[in-house]
Design a protein around this motif. Sequence first.
Motif, PDB file in Angstrom:
ATOM      1  N   ILE A   1     -10.554  51.530 -62.438  1.00 47.11           N
ATOM      2  CA  ILE A   1      -9.301  51.982 -61.838  1.00 47.11           C
ATOM      3  C   ILE A   1      -9.378  51.761 -60.328  1.00 47.11           C
ATOM      4  N   ILE A   2      -8.332  51.197 -59.768  1.00 50.44           N
ATOM      5  CA  ILE A   2      -8.237  51.087 -58.300  1.00 50.44           C
ATOM      6  C   ILE A   2      -7.342  52.231 -57.822  1.00 50.44           C
TER       7      ILE A   2
ATOM      8  N   LYS B   1      -4.098  52.343 -60.594  1.00 44.78           N
ATOM      9  CA  LYS B   1      -3.783  51.496 -61.749  1.00 44.78           C
ATOM     10  C   LYS B   1      -5.076  50.903 -62.273  1.00 44.78           C
ATOM     11  N   ASN B   2      -5.071  50.620 -63.557  1.00 44.80           N
ATOM     12  CA  ASN B   2      -6.264  50.039 -64.159  1.00 44.80           C
ATOM     13  C   ASN B   2      -6.354  48.558 -63.817  1.00 44.80           C
TER      14      ASN B   2
ATOM     15  N   MET C   1      -2.604  47.425 -72.001  1.00 46.12           N
ATOM     16  CA  MET C   1      -1.882  48.558 -71.432  1.00 46.12           C
ATOM     17  C   MET C   1      -2.181  48.666 -69.939  1.00 46.12           C
ATOM     18  N   GLN C   2      -1.140  48.677 -69.132  1.00 48.56           N
ATOM     19  CA  GLN C   2      -1.246  48.896 -67.690  1.00 48.56           C
ATOM     20  C   GLN C   2      -0.724  50.301 -67.420  1.00 48.56           C
TER      21      GLN C   2
ATOM     22  N   ALA D   1       4.376  58.170 -63.460  1.00 56.00           N
ATOM     23  CA  ALA D   1       3.556  57.129 -64.087  1.00 56.00           C
ATOM     24  C   ALA D   1       4.428  56.192 -64.906  1.00 56.00           C
ATOM     25  N   ARG D   2       3.935  54.959 -64.983  1.00 60.07           N
ATOM     26  CA  ARG D   2       4.555  53.940 -65.849  1.00 60.07           C
ATOM     27  C   ARG D   2       3.460  53.396 -66.756  1.00 60.07           C
ATOM     28  N   ILE D   3       3.780  53.305 -68.046  1.00 59.82           N
ATOM     29  CA  ILE D   3       2.865  52.737 -69.033  1.00 59.82           C
ATOM     30  C   ILE D   3       3.526  51.465 -69.549  1.00 59.82           C
ATOM     31  N   ILE D   4       2.819  50.347 -69.402  1.00 57.40           N
ATOM     32  CA  ILE D   4       3.388  49.045 -69.750  1.00 57.40           C
ATOM     33  C   ILE D   4       2.408  48.308 -70.665  1.00 57.40           C
TER      34      ILE D   4
END
Length: 189
Positions: A78-79, A96-97, A104-105, A128-131
Amino acid sequence: MVKFYQHTSSFEHAWDNVTYAFWLRYPNPFASHVVGCDVIDRQVDPETGVLRTTRVILKQGALPRWGRHLIKSPDAYIIEESEVDPRTQTMVTRTKNLNHVRVMQVEETQTFTVHPENPKWTQVKTEARIISELRWGLTGRVESFGINKFMDNSVKARKGMAHILERLRHNASLAASTPVAAAAVASDC
């Protein structure tokens, strides 16, 4: 499709204590999945006094059975980029990963400010956003799993911060009581 999450919470602690606790939050009993955390860059803007920090965090998680076919390693890098502005008493963190992004981002932003109704408290807004870029009908399943896991982990993260804040409060009480205790407390955190 993208899944969104938003939550606002409060800590009954001053902004400077909460932002200090943020840097001390690992390890804690609610974050056993965090393996390590390293500072890559840290700078203070001489004109504004804003502290900018970039860290890399290594987390290990358990994958659901269906996810083991998509991801070989449960390790996630994770950054985390943060800005702390002592003048406006605002801290913004963005994480974000770095790996598994096709599957999954997860992008999270947290904003720490003085609570609008009680200046002795701190308000934290989490977004948060999960993409997922997977196809084959898996996108919705992966994103739903991700948002549910994120919500569960958010509760643990708040408990972890509360744990660190209480530890700091306890240590400050000890330090105020005796000089010998102050030396012992300084080595505890």
